[in-house]
Scaffold this motif. Structure first.
Motif, PDB file in Angstrom:
ATOM      1  N   GLU A  55      -6.247 -14.412  -5.254  1.00 63.62           N
ATOM      2  CA  GLU A  55      -6.069 -13.362  -6.260  1.00 63.62           C
ATOM      3  C   GLU A  55      -7.326 -13.164  -7.111  1.00 63.62           C
ATOM      4  OE1 GLU A  55      -2.406 -12.500  -9.227  1.00 63.62           O
ATOM      5  OE2 GLU A  55      -3.500 -14.362  -9.604  1.00 63.62           O
ATOM      6  N   ARG A  56      -8.078 -14.240  -7.310  1.00 65.56           N
ATOM      7  CA  ARG A  56      -9.273 -14.172  -8.153  1.00 65.56           C
ATOM      8  C   ARG A  56     -10.553 -13.954  -7.343  1.00 65.56           C
ATOM      9  NH1 ARG A  56      -8.981 -19.656 -11.176  1.00 65.56           N
ATOM     10  NH2 ARG A  56     -10.982 -18.928 -11.998  1.00 65.56           N
ATOM     11  N   ASP A  57     -10.423 -13.755  -6.047  1.00 62.24           N
ATOM     12  CA  ASP A  57     -11.571 -13.473  -5.177  1.00 62.24           C
ATOM     13  C   ASP A  57     -11.726 -11.951  -5.093  1.00 62.24           C
ATOM     14  OD1 ASP A  57     -13.653 -13.786  -3.412  1.00 62.24           O
ATOM     15  OD2 ASP A  57     -12.410 -14.466  -1.734  1.00 62.24           O
ATOM     16  N   ALA A  58     -12.178 -11.358  -6.196  1.00 66.18           N
ATOM     17  CA  ALA A  58     -12.035  -9.919  -6.403  1.00 66.18           C
ATOM     18  C   ALA A  58     -12.710  -9.065  -5.336  1.00 66.18           C
ATOM     19  CB  ALA A  58     -12.573  -9.552  -7.785  1.00 66.18           C
ATOM     20  N   GLU A  59     -13.954  -9.358  -4.989  1.00 70.13           N
ATOM     21  CA  GLU A  59     -14.674  -8.518  -4.040  1.00 70.13           C
ATOM     22  C   GLU A  59     -14.073  -8.627  -2.634  1.00 70.13           C
ATOM     23  OE1 GLU A  59     -17.359  -5.822  -2.396  1.00 70.13           O
ATOM     24  OE2 GLU A  59     -16.652  -6.183  -4.430  1.00 70.13           O
ATOM     25  N   VAL A  60     -13.765  -9.852  -2.211  1.00 74.08           N
ATOM     26  CA  VAL A  60     -13.163 -10.034  -0.888  1.00 74.08           C
ATOM     27  C   VAL A  60     -11.765  -9.411  -0.857  1.00 74.08           C
ATOM     28  CG1 VAL A  60     -12.345 -11.761   0.777  1.00 74.08           C
ATOM     29  CG2 VAL A  60     -14.559 -12.048  -0.346  1.00 74.08           C
ATOM     30  N   LEU A  61     -11.032  -9.492  -1.948  1.00 76.55           N
ATOM     31  CA  LEU A  61      -9.719  -8.848  -2.022  1.00 76.55           C
ATOM     32  C   LEU A  61      -9.854  -7.336  -1.836  1.00 76.55           C
ATOM     33  CD1 LEU A  61      -6.686  -8.928  -2.533  1.00 76.55           C
ATOM     34  CD2 LEU A  61      -7.169  -8.938  -4.993  1.00 76.55           C
ATOM     35  N   ARG A  62     -10.836  -6.749  -2.478  1.00 75.69           N
ATOM     36  CA  ARG A  62     -11.054  -5.304  -2.340  1.00 75.69           C
ATOM     37  C   ARG A  62     -11.380  -4.940  -0.896  1.00 75.69           C
ATOM     38  NH1 ARG A  62     -15.138  -1.876  -1.860  1.00 75.69           N
ATOM     39  NH2 ARG A  62     -16.678  -3.559  -1.962  1.00 75.69           N
ATOM     40  N   LEU A  63     -12.238  -5.727  -0.249  1.00 72.67           N
ATOM     41  CA  LEU A  63     -12.611  -5.463   1.144  1.00 72.67           C
ATOM     42  C   LEU A  63     -11.396  -5.558   2.073  1.00 72.67           C
ATOM     43  CD1 LEU A  63     -15.953  -7.489   1.245  1.00 72.67           C
ATOM     44  CD2 LEU A  63     -15.728  -4.998   1.273  1.00 72.67           C
ATOM     45  N   ASN A  64     -10.542  -6.547   1.827  1.00 71.95           N
ATOM     46  CA  ASN A  64      -9.356  -6.717   2.659  1.00 71.95           C
ATOM     47  C   ASN A  64      -8.353  -5.595   2.443  1.00 71.95           C
ATOM     48  OD1 ASN A  64      -8.897  -9.652   4.166  1.00 71.95           O
ATOM     49  ND2 ASN A  64     -10.504  -9.696   2.607  1.00 71.95           N
ATOM     50  N   GLU A  65      -8.193  -5.171   1.220  1.00 75.41           N
ATOM     51  CA  GLU A  65      -7.260  -4.073   0.950  1.00 75.41           C
ATOM     52  C   GLU A  65      -7.749  -2.778   1.594  1.00 75.41           C
ATOM     53  OE1 GLU A  65      -5.264  -5.487  -3.274  1.00 75.41           O
ATOM     54  OE2 GLU A  65      -7.124  -4.304  -3.313  1.00 75.41           O
ATOM     55  N   ASN A  66      -9.037  -2.536   1.541  1.00 75.07           N
ATOM     56  CA  ASN A  66      -9.606  -1.342   2.190  1.00 75.07           C
ATOM     57  C   ASN A  66      -9.377  -1.387   3.701  1.00 75.07           C
ATOM     58  OD1 ASN A  66     -10.475  -0.329  -0.251  1.00 75.07           O
ATOM     59  ND2 ASN A  66     -12.590  -1.033  -0.009  1.00 75.07           N
ATOM     60  N   PHE A  67      -9.582  -2.550   4.292  1.00 77.00           N
ATOM     61  CA  PHE A  67      -9.385  -2.699   5.733  1.00 77.00           C
ATOM     62  C   PHE A  67      -7.925  -2.487   6.107  1.00 77.00           C
ATOM     63  CE2 PHE A  67      -8.548  -5.229   9.540  1.00 77.00           C
ATOM     64  CZ  PHE A  67      -9.572  -4.825  10.376  1.00 77.00           C
ATOM     65  N   ALA A  68      -7.031  -3.071   5.324  1.00 75.08           N
ATOM     66  CA  ALA A  68      -5.603  -2.980   5.627  1.00 75.08           C
ATOM     67  C   ALA A  68      -5.119  -1.542   5.631  1.00 75.08           C
ATOM     68  CB  ALA A  68      -4.802  -3.807   4.624  1.00 75.08           C
ATOM     69  N   ARG A  69      -5.662  -0.724   4.763  1.00 75.16           N
ATOM     70  CA  ARG A  69      -5.233   0.676   4.697  1.00 75.16           C
ATOM     71  C   ARG A  69      -5.600   1.460   5.949  1.00 75.16           C
ATOM     72  NH1 ARG A  69      -6.219   0.158  -1.056  1.00 75.16           N
ATOM     73  NH2 ARG A  69      -8.459   0.548  -0.769  1.00 75.16           N
ATOM     74  N   ARG A  70      -6.559   0.962   6.709  1.00 73.75           N
ATOM     75  CA  ARG A  70      -7.074   1.740   7.836  1.00 73.75           C
ATOM     76  C   ARG A  70      -6.535   1.304   9.192  1.00 73.75           C
ATOM     77  NH1 ARG A  70     -13.441   1.876   7.520  1.00 73.75           N
ATOM     78  NH2 ARG A  70     -13.063   3.230   9.345  1.00 73.75           N
ATOM     79  N   ILE A  71      -5.980   0.102   9.299  1.00 74.47           N
ATOM     80  CA  ILE A  71      -5.546  -0.339  10.626  1.00 74.47           C
ATOM     81  C   ILE A  71      -4.158   0.221  10.946  1.00 74.47           C
ATOM     82  CG2 ILE A  71      -6.960  -2.418  10.492  1.00 74.47           C
ATOM     83  CD1 ILE A  71      -4.444  -4.048  10.163  1.00 74.47           C
ATOM     84  N   PRO A  72      -3.932   0.617  12.205  1.00 72.10           N
ATOM     85  CA  PRO A  72      -2.641   1.190  12.590  1.00 72.10           C
ATOM     86  C   PRO A  72      -1.559   0.143  12.829  1.00 72.10           C
ATOM     87  CG  PRO A  72      -4.146   1.228  14.449  1.00 72.10           C
ATOM     88  CD  PRO A  72      -4.941   0.730  13.277  1.00 72.10           C
ATOM     89  N   ALA A  73      -1.927  -1.118  12.956  1.00 74.33           N
ATOM     90  CA  ALA A  73      -0.952  -2.178  13.223  1.00 74.33           C
ATOM     91  C   ALA A  73      -0.196  -2.535  11.949  1.00 74.33           C
ATOM     92  CB  ALA A  73      -1.673  -3.415  13.752  1.00 74.33           C
ATOM     93  N   GLU A  74       0.919  -3.243  12.143  1.00 75.51           N
ATOM     94  CA  GLU A  74       1.604  -3.794  10.984  1.00 75.51           C
ATOM     95  C   GLU A  74       0.649  -4.753  10.276  1.00 75.51           C
ATOM     96  OE1 GLU A  74       5.656  -6.238   9.722  1.00 75.51           O
ATOM     97  OE2 GLU A  74       5.432  -5.424  11.756  1.00 75.51           O
ATOM     98  N   GLN A  75       0.593  -4.661   8.961  1.00 76.65           N
ATOM     99  CA  GLN A  75      -0.349  -5.485   8.209  1.00 76.65           C
ATOM    100  C   GLN A  75       0.240  -5.846   6.854  1.00 76.65           C
ATOM    101  OE1 GLN A  75      -1.610  -4.162   5.260  1.00 76.65           O
ATOM    102  NE2 GLN A  75      -0.708  -2.134   5.595  1.00 76.65           N
ATOM    103  N   GLU A  76      -0.325  -6.885   6.288  1.00 76.40           N
ATOM    104  CA  GLU A  76       0.050  -7.299   4.934  1.00 76.40           C
ATOM    105  C   GLU A  76      -1.143  -7.997   4.296  1.00 76.40           C
ATOM    106  OE1 GLU A  76       2.907 -10.590   2.735  1.00 76.40           O
ATOM    107  OE2 GLU A  76       3.531  -9.785   4.677  1.00 76.40           O
ATOM    108  N   VAL A  77      -1.404  -7.687   3.043  1.00 78.64           N
ATOM    109  CA  VAL A  77      -2.382  -8.435   2.251  1.00 78.64           C
ATOM    110  C   VAL A  77      -1.592  -9.401   1.366  1.00 78.64           C
ATOM    111  CG1 VAL A  77      -4.232  -8.333   0.551  1.00 78.64           C
ATOM    112  CG2 VAL A  77      -4.019  -6.519   2.270  1.00 78.64           C
ATOM    113  N   HIS A  78      -1.777 -10.679   1.625  1.00 85.73           N
ATOM    114  CA  HIS A  78      -1.058 -11.712   0.873  1.00 85.73           C
ATOM    115  C   HIS A  78      -2.004 -12.302  -0.168  1.00 85.73           C
ATOM    116  CE1 HIS A  78       1.988 -14.917   0.331  1.00 85.73           C
ATOM    117  NE2 HIS A  78       0.929 -15.667   0.069  1.00 85.73           N
ATOM    118  N   ARG A  79      -1.721 -12.060  -1.419  1.00 89.73           N
ATOM    119  CA  ARG A  79      -2.557 -12.573  -2.514  1.00 89.73           C
ATOM    120  C   ARG A  79      -2.004 -13.915  -2.982  1.00 89.73           C
ATOM    121  NH1 ARG A  79      -1.176  -7.611  -2.555  1.00 89.73           N
ATOM    122  NH2 ARG A  79      -2.662  -5.870  -2.684  1.00 89.73           N
TER     123      ARG A  79
END
Length: 236
Positions: A175-199
């Protein structure tokens, strides 16, 4: 005792194995540790990154939890001993995601040729730049794995487009890894597969906080249990 050497297709015991190293100029192989082959189903291949190796204490802790939950695990190095020594000086190979992706694909081929492993559903667990290589592997070969879990990963470094990832993907980030969290959230929005960002609450990049790594293990086990133990066509 119990170690197998070489690229044999069947009959291997648990322990240390040698894996193909695609593109190795020296002809060396990659080291790996295979465990839980007597477990009921599912094989999780660990893909390390950012200068780490199969001896990573964090990934070994997660692997032990997966073994106890009924999975087989393969912890692999992505670099040969010579390459690792070079990378320790230069830090370059750990960011050669094309090389690392091809290494993952080579190991998946090795798994497919082994009679004691090739009937199992395969998952990939990638950390840091290793997560980028794992995502690159499933983008190029969608049927090679049934699920991907990323721990503190850098999906933005994957060599292929997020739109090419059709494998269910869990992205675990502190949760406190702010830049990597942002990168993962951006990636998750673009993939067509089922996905989840777990903080993971209160956690930083290395999940060193009390209880953080246990939460990583729990989330990974749940994801792999769903996709490696159950039919992919489970009715809704």
């Amino acid at each position: 005792m119990g170690a197998e050497r070489g690229n044999h297709g069947a009959g291997a015991a648990e322990g240390e194995v040698l894996l193909p190293a695609s593109g190795s100029a020296s002809g060396e192989q990659l080291g790996g540790d295979l465990a839980g082959v007597d477990n009921r189903d599912g094989l999780v291949v660990f893909v390390h990154g950012s200068g780490s190796s199969r001896h990573s204490p964090r990934n070994r802790a997660v692997a032990t939890g997966l073994n106890r939950a009924g999975f087989a695990t393969l912890l692999m190095d992505l670099l040969t001993p010579t390459e690792h020594a070079s990378d320790e000086r230069t830090g370059r190979l750990r960011f050669d995601i094309e090389l690392l992706t091809n290494r993952v694909l080579g190991v998946l081929d090795w798994v497919s040729e082994r009679a004691d492993l090739n009937a199992r559903r395969v998952g990939l667990f990638g950390a840091s730049t290793g997560a980028a290589a794992a995502l690159g592997a499933v983008a190029r070969r969608p049927r090679a794995a049934r699920a991907v879990v990323s721990r503190g990963g850098r999906p933005d470094l994957a060599p292929d487009r997020p739109e090419d990832v059709h494998t269910p993907t869990l992205l675990i980030v502190g949760e406190r890894d702010a830049e990597v969290l942002r990168l993962n959230e951006n990636f998750a929005r673009r993939i067509p597969a089922e996905q989840e960002v777990h903080r993971v609450p209160g956690a930083t990049h290395l999940f060193e906080e009390e209880g953080a790594l246990e939460q990583v293990g729990q989330a990974a086990r749940a994801w792999f249990t769903h996709y490696l133990f159950e039919p992919s066509s489970t009715p809704s």
